[in-house]
Design a protein around this motif. Structure first.
Motif, PDB file in Angstrom:
ATOM      1  N   ILE A  14      -1.820 -14.693  -0.296  1.00  0.00           N
ATOM      2  CA  ILE A  14      -0.970 -14.129   0.752  1.00  0.00           C
ATOM      3  C   ILE A  14      -1.528 -12.780   1.191  1.00  0.00           C
ATOM      4  O   ILE A  14      -2.155 -12.061   0.409  1.00  0.00           O
ATOM      5  CB  ILE A  14       0.501 -13.962   0.279  1.00  0.00           C
ATOM      6  CG1 ILE A  14       0.558 -13.115  -0.991  1.00  0.00           C
ATOM      7  CG2 ILE A  14       1.173 -15.314   0.095  1.00  0.00           C
ATOM      8  CD1 ILE A  14       1.969 -12.783  -1.447  1.00  0.00           C
ATOM      9  N   LYS A  15      -1.289 -12.442   2.427  1.00  0.00           N
ATOM     10  CA  LYS A  15      -1.772 -11.180   2.977  1.00  0.00           C
ATOM     11  C   LYS A  15      -1.091  -9.986   2.328  1.00  0.00           C
ATOM     12  O   LYS A  15      -1.705  -8.925   2.152  1.00  0.00           O
ATOM     13  CB  LYS A  15      -1.539 -11.148   4.487  1.00  0.00           C
ATOM     14  CG  LYS A  15      -2.081  -9.902   5.169  1.00  0.00           C
ATOM     15  CD  LYS A  15      -1.831  -9.956   6.671  1.00  0.00           C
ATOM     16  CE  LYS A  15      -2.381  -8.703   7.369  1.00  0.00           C
ATOM     17  NZ  LYS A  15      -2.133  -8.740   8.834  1.00  0.00           N
ATOM     18  N   ALA A  16       0.186 -10.142   1.934  1.00  0.00           N
ATOM     19  CA  ALA A  16       0.987  -9.017   1.442  1.00  0.00           C
ATOM     20  C   ALA A  16       0.369  -8.337   0.233  1.00  0.00           C
ATOM     21  O   ALA A  16       0.530  -7.137   0.038  1.00  0.00           O
ATOM     22  CB  ALA A  16       2.405  -9.484   1.114  1.00  0.00           C
ATOM     23  N   ASN A  17      -0.353  -9.103  -0.608  1.00  0.00           N
ATOM     24  CA  ASN A  17      -0.994  -8.502  -1.776  1.00  0.00           C
ATOM     25  C   ASN A  17      -2.515  -8.474  -1.610  1.00  0.00           C
ATOM     26  O   ASN A  17      -3.258  -8.474  -2.600  1.00  0.00           O
ATOM     27  CB  ASN A  17      -0.584  -9.209  -3.066  1.00  0.00           C
ATOM     28  CG  ASN A  17      -1.327 -10.519  -3.268  1.00  0.00           C
ATOM     29  OD1 ASN A  17      -1.834 -11.108  -2.316  1.00  0.00           O
ATOM     30  ND2 ASN A  17      -1.395 -10.988  -4.503  1.00  0.00           N
ATOM     31  N   ASN A  18      -2.945  -8.440  -0.363  1.00  0.00           N
ATOM     32  CA  ASN A  18      -4.371  -8.321  -0.043  1.00  0.00           C
ATOM     33  C   ASN A  18      -5.168  -9.533  -0.537  1.00  0.00           C
ATOM     34  O   ASN A  18      -6.320  -9.414  -0.930  1.00  0.00           O
ATOM     35  CB  ASN A  18      -4.950  -7.029  -0.638  1.00  0.00           C
ATOM     36  CG  ASN A  18      -6.195  -6.572   0.094  1.00  0.00           C
ATOM     37  OD1 ASN A  18      -6.398  -6.898   1.269  1.00  0.00           O
ATOM     38  ND2 ASN A  18      -7.038  -5.824  -0.594  1.00  0.00           N
ATOM     39  N   PHE A  19      -4.508 -10.698  -0.498  1.00  0.00           N
ATOM     40  CA  PHE A  19      -5.145 -11.987  -0.803  1.00  0.00           C
ATOM     41  C   PHE A  19      -5.674 -12.079  -2.236  1.00  0.00           C
ATOM     42  O   PHE A  19      -6.633 -12.794  -2.506  1.00  0.00           O
ATOM     43  CB  PHE A  19      -6.267 -12.277   0.202  1.00  0.00           C
ATOM     44  CG  PHE A  19      -5.801 -12.301   1.631  1.00  0.00           C
ATOM     45  CD1 PHE A  19      -5.049 -13.368   2.118  1.00  0.00           C
ATOM     46  CD2 PHE A  19      -6.079 -11.236   2.480  1.00  0.00           C
ATOM     47  CE1 PHE A  19      -4.600 -13.375   3.439  1.00  0.00           C
ATOM     48  CE2 PHE A  19      -5.633 -11.239   3.798  1.00  0.00           C
ATOM     49  CZ  PHE A  19      -4.886 -12.322   4.283  1.00  0.00           C
ATOM     50  N   LYS A  20      -5.055 -11.374  -3.139  1.00  0.00           N
ATOM     51  CA  LYS A  20      -5.459 -11.453  -4.542  1.00  0.00           C
ATOM     52  C   LYS A  20      -4.725 -12.602  -5.232  1.00  0.00           C
ATOM     53  O   LYS A  20      -3.645 -13.017  -4.798  1.00  0.00           O
ATOM     54  CB  LYS A  20      -5.170 -10.126  -5.251  1.00  0.00           C
ATOM     55  CG  LYS A  20      -6.024  -8.970  -4.719  1.00  0.00           C
ATOM     56  CD  LYS A  20      -5.846  -7.717  -5.515  1.00  0.00           C
ATOM     57  CE  LYS A  20      -6.718  -6.593  -4.952  1.00  0.00           C
ATOM     58  NZ  LYS A  20      -8.160  -6.889  -5.083  1.00  0.00           N
ATOM     59  N   GLY A  44       2.051  -6.246  -6.857  1.00  0.00           N
ATOM     60  CA  GLY A  44       0.859  -6.267  -6.023  1.00  0.00           C
ATOM     61  C   GLY A  44       1.105  -5.984  -4.566  1.00  0.00           C
ATOM     62  O   GLY A  44       0.179  -6.016  -3.756  1.00  0.00           O
ATOM     63  N   ILE A  45       2.356  -5.696  -4.225  1.00  0.00           N
ATOM     64  CA  ILE A  45       2.726  -5.409  -2.839  1.00  0.00           C
ATOM     65  C   ILE A  45       3.165  -3.955  -2.760  1.00  0.00           C
ATOM     66  O   ILE A  45       3.950  -3.504  -3.597  1.00  0.00           O
ATOM     67  CB  ILE A  45       3.854  -6.345  -2.366  1.00  0.00           C
ATOM     68  CG1 ILE A  45       3.393  -7.801  -2.466  1.00  0.00           C
ATOM     69  CG2 ILE A  45       4.284  -6.022  -0.937  1.00  0.00           C
ATOM     70  CD1 ILE A  45       4.489  -8.811  -2.209  1.00  0.00           C
ATOM     71  N   PRO A  46       2.660  -3.183  -1.799  1.00  0.00           N
ATOM     72  CA  PRO A  46       3.010  -1.759  -1.741  1.00  0.00           C
ATOM     73  C   PRO A  46       4.427  -1.532  -1.241  1.00  0.00           C
ATOM     74  O   PRO A  46       5.098  -2.438  -0.762  1.00  0.00           O
ATOM     75  CB  PRO A  46       1.974  -1.197  -0.762  1.00  0.00           C
ATOM     76  CG  PRO A  46       1.641  -2.350   0.131  1.00  0.00           C
ATOM     77  CD  PRO A  46       1.704  -3.566  -0.744  1.00  0.00           C
TER      78      PRO A  46
END
Length: 758
Positions: free
Chosen positions: A113-119, A64-66
């Motif tokens: 978390i912000k890193a995965n766009n709060f999913k 989920g993290i780019p």
């Protein structure tokens, strides 16, 4: 489930077959050697999830993290999972797909978390994670949920085992995107209390992608809410990006989800579920996928006491069959191909039907024409005609053969028109398709005026321009090779004028040869060599390579390149330098310059044939030493087991060929150069109950050279075997030695330029 008796019979047969197979071999099944985690760390960019050979569905976990390391959605060093999406690319540097993310949740964790766009996400441990062909499982530790995945051709199947929790939900997220991908239109709707359907249109590396789906649940959901930009709705809306389905579960309850995919309609996706699955028995479909893989792996059997080498070999076989991927529905319908801008060149309807063949896509042709497609002509003879007809369907829909196509969309990534050698190779090997249509497609693709082919036709080379990725030298050399393929095709079809024209074009590589420094060097539009010129530098003039790595790409005229270099002695000196001139610590190496042996980069495709060029010099022992070194050093049975991008089957196909003892230096010539086997015994199971066996006499770790070679009991007095000799069945025997022996190659016949061996 229309017939429970038949269903029960199939299950019993599968399990009986499994026990019988294990009893006969007294060892593990071949699927047990496959390690889908090879390449999920380091530069391999593979995914570990569930799929079947060449299937439409690649159901796999998403971190989920780019980022580059997570270009396939998963990265072994990470510790969280954001869900499981249904489409993935294998081993590329392209960040696309990730369609239809599914994530089960409950009240045990609300971390964001912000890193995965709060999913929603969960931590996981590799100790609670397993993968095998057609199956993946992991424990979502934060939720206490066990996830399991399997697949059919067009259906992804999930099984989630839950703890008791009043707030259990399954999220279906169409807005989820990663790297280059982004949704353009999405829609979800409820069909009944256990079924939803919708579509996800997206753009990214490939434009105008369309995925329709239907999702059937083994348990009814108690409520369904829709979300758009985090705002909740109780009714479906256009642009709705997510649905949250709530379930009442007790401890140990299982929910199975079947997701059918299609590029044409939700109805077709539903039909895929009906045709390809029976009931909600997850274990049955898992076993079915396993046996499909076992059947494919049984096509090549190796004998080795080394368990790691077995794992590497059968994992490479597995990874060689992850692409191309199925595009057409069960009735043959599919979304027609569009160009790189998402436009349909002929303005025809965007849905058509493959008549009498399965339509495939995900053609990474700059990579796979070299070894993967030649391998398919041996191991996938029933699929090769469909692949060729798929390439020709792309031509009929866009007026050009594909360059790098996926999901019915041309990405125009990389260079050459390398559908040509794939088609020409299949033609000369006798596969059934419309040869006149195929020739028109090859010729048309070589005569267009885009990708600087207009300048190539006018000047005899591609000149340097101001583009970031001009790749002028590489384009010239690869166009010239493809032109040779067209020339051979034209000659066999009796098209003399075309033969002469394209044969002349196949010599265009010479127009960039600098006689003063013995390099293939970029020129400007006025014919002047570009200066300064440093061969080891990575510049816009060479495609993901430097002048060292591209110097050797004249597989259709090695005699000509040897003569240009100054003869065999000078050529050998330069080839020796290729493998001994290592980069300095201060050199800036790009991402794709990996697996280095001197300037040789096994992690990228242009180098893949170079070790075999010593055969042209009567020095096969040098080829043998290098091939064995690459096999043993550049492939490992571990997550960081690929030295570069796996590239849709090319890196793995290289390993398969070379470990058997031969390799297609010129992929369209119908021959395989002799190398050195990695195993004492191996065999290829062929149609019509024929078998091609490879044996190594005096095989040991110390005997790393070949003393002599025989074919069907007779000494082999040439440095190659033909495709026909393989598919007719027989025995290729190597006698191994501790010391180099080039004597048996002194009078060995080398393949002739301007000839295809059919």
């Amino acid at each position: 489930m229309k017939n429970p008796c038949i269903y029960f019979f199939i299950i019993v047969s599968l399990y009986a077959c499994k026990k019988e197979t294990q009893h006969i071999s007294n060892t593990k099944m071949l699927v047990d050697f496959v390690n889908p985690f090879i390449g999920t760390d380091g530069p391999g960019n593979t995914y570990p999830g569930a799929t079947v050979p060449f299937g439409m569905v690649q159901l796999s976990p998403d971190i989920g993290i780019p980022g580059w390391d997570r270009i396939a959605g998963y990265y072994y060093q990470d510790s969280i999972i954001t869900g499981f999406s249904h489409t993935h690319l294998t081993g590329t540097g392209a960040g696309d797909l990730y369609d239809i993310l599914v994530m089960p949740t409950n009240s045990k964790s609300t971390k964001r978390i912000k890193a995965n766009n709060f999913k929603p996400f969960s931590s996981f441990s590799h100790n609670k994670e397993k993968a095998s062909p057609g199956y993946y499982t992991v424990d979502l530790l934060d939720y206490g949920i066990k996830a399991e995945l399997t697949a059919t051709n067009r259906v992804g199947i999930h099984r989630y085992t839950f703890p008791k929790d009043k707030n259990t939900e399954i999220h279906v997220d169409l807005g989820y995107s990663l790297n280059w991908d982004r949704p353009t239109r999405t829609y979800i709707e409820k069909v009944n209390d256990s079924t939803i359907q919708g579509y996800r249109m997206s753009t990214g590396w490939a434009r105008n992608q369309k995925v329709y789906f239907q999702m059937q649940f083994s348990k009814s959901f108690s409520s369904l809410n829709y979300y758009k930009d985090d705002e909740m709705y109780t009714s479906p809306i256009k642009g709705g990006t997510k649905a949250a389905l709530k379930f009442h579960v007790e401890d140990g309850d299982k929910i199975i989800i079947k997701t059918g995919l299609s590029t044409t309609s939700c109805k077709a996706a539903a039909h895929a579920i009906k045709v390809e699955t029976t009931g909600f028995d997850f274990d049955f479909h898992r076993e079915k996928a396993l046996f499909i893989w076992e059947q494919e792996l049984q096509k090549i059997k190796i004998q080795s006491p080394n368990e790691d080498k077995k794992s590497i070999f059968y994992t490479m076989m597995y990874q060689s069959m992850l692409a191309p991927t199925l595009l057409s529905d069960t009735d043959g319908s599919y979304k027609t191909a569009n160009d790189e801008n998402g436009k349909y060149k002929k303005g025809i309807d965007t849905i058509t039907k493959a008549q009498g063949f399965r339509r495939y896509d995900t053609f990474s042709l700059w990579d796979t024409f070299r070894a993967a497609h030649p391998l398919y002509t041996i191991t996938q003879p029933e699929r090769v005609p469909d692949m060729i007809k798929s390439l020709l369907a792309h031509y009929k829909e866009t007026d050009e053969l594909p360059i790098w196509s996926m999901q019915g969309s041309e990405t125009n990534m990389m260079i050459g028109y390398h559908a040509v050698p794939v088609i020409v190779d299949a033609y000369f090997k006798g596969f059934d398709f419309d040869s006149e249509l195929a020739f028109r497609a090859c010729k048309a693709s070589a005569m267009v005026n885009d990708r600087q082919i207009d300048l190539y036709k006018a000047l005899g080379y591609v000149p340097v321009d101001g583009q970031h990725e001009n790749w002028s030298v590489s384009k010239t050399m690869e166009y010239a090779y493809d032109d040779w393929c067209i020339a051979m095709f034209a000659k066999d079809l009796g098209k003399q004028e075309d033969y002469e024209y394209f044969l002349k074009r196949s010599g265009n590589w010479k127009n960039l040869y600098n006689e003063h420094n013995s390099w293939l060097q970029p020129k400007d539009i006025k014919g002047r060599f570009i200066k300064p010129f440093t061969p080891k530098e990575y510049t816009p003039h060479f495609c993901e390579s430097n002048a060292w790595q591209y110097y050797w790409f004249v597989p259709h005229n090695m005699d000509g390149l040897i003569n240009k270099t100054g003869g065999k002695e000078r050529f050998e000196q330069k080839l020796d330098s290729m493998f001994s001139y290592y980069p300095e610590a201060s050199d800036k190496l790009p991402l794709f310059s990996t697996g280095m042996i001197g300037q040789y980069a096994h992690g990228n495709e242009p180098s893949h044939h170079v070790a075999y060029l010593y055969n042209y010099l009567g020095k096969p022992s040098k080829t043998q030493k290098l091939v064995r070194q690459i096999l043993e050093e550049q492939y490992k049975n571990e997550p960081n087991g690929h030295c570069g991008n796996e590239d849709c089957g090319q890196m793995s196909s290289w390993y398969i060929f070379n470990s058997l003892g031969f390799y297609p230096v010129n992929p369209a010539q119908g021959i395989y150069h002799i190398g050195i086997p990695l195993f004492e015994k191996s065999s290829i199971q062929l149609p019509n109950n024929k078998t091609f066996r490879i044996t190594a006499i005096n095989f040991s770790d110390e005997n790393k050279f070949v003393k002599k070679v025989s074919l069907n009991g007779k000494p082999l007095k040439r440095a190659y075997i033909t495709h026909k000799e393989i598919i007719n069945g027989g025995v290729l025997e190597f006698i191994m030695s501790r010391t180099p022996n080039d004597a048996f190659f002194v009078e060995t016949e080398m393949p002739k330029s301007n000839k295809v061996y059919n």
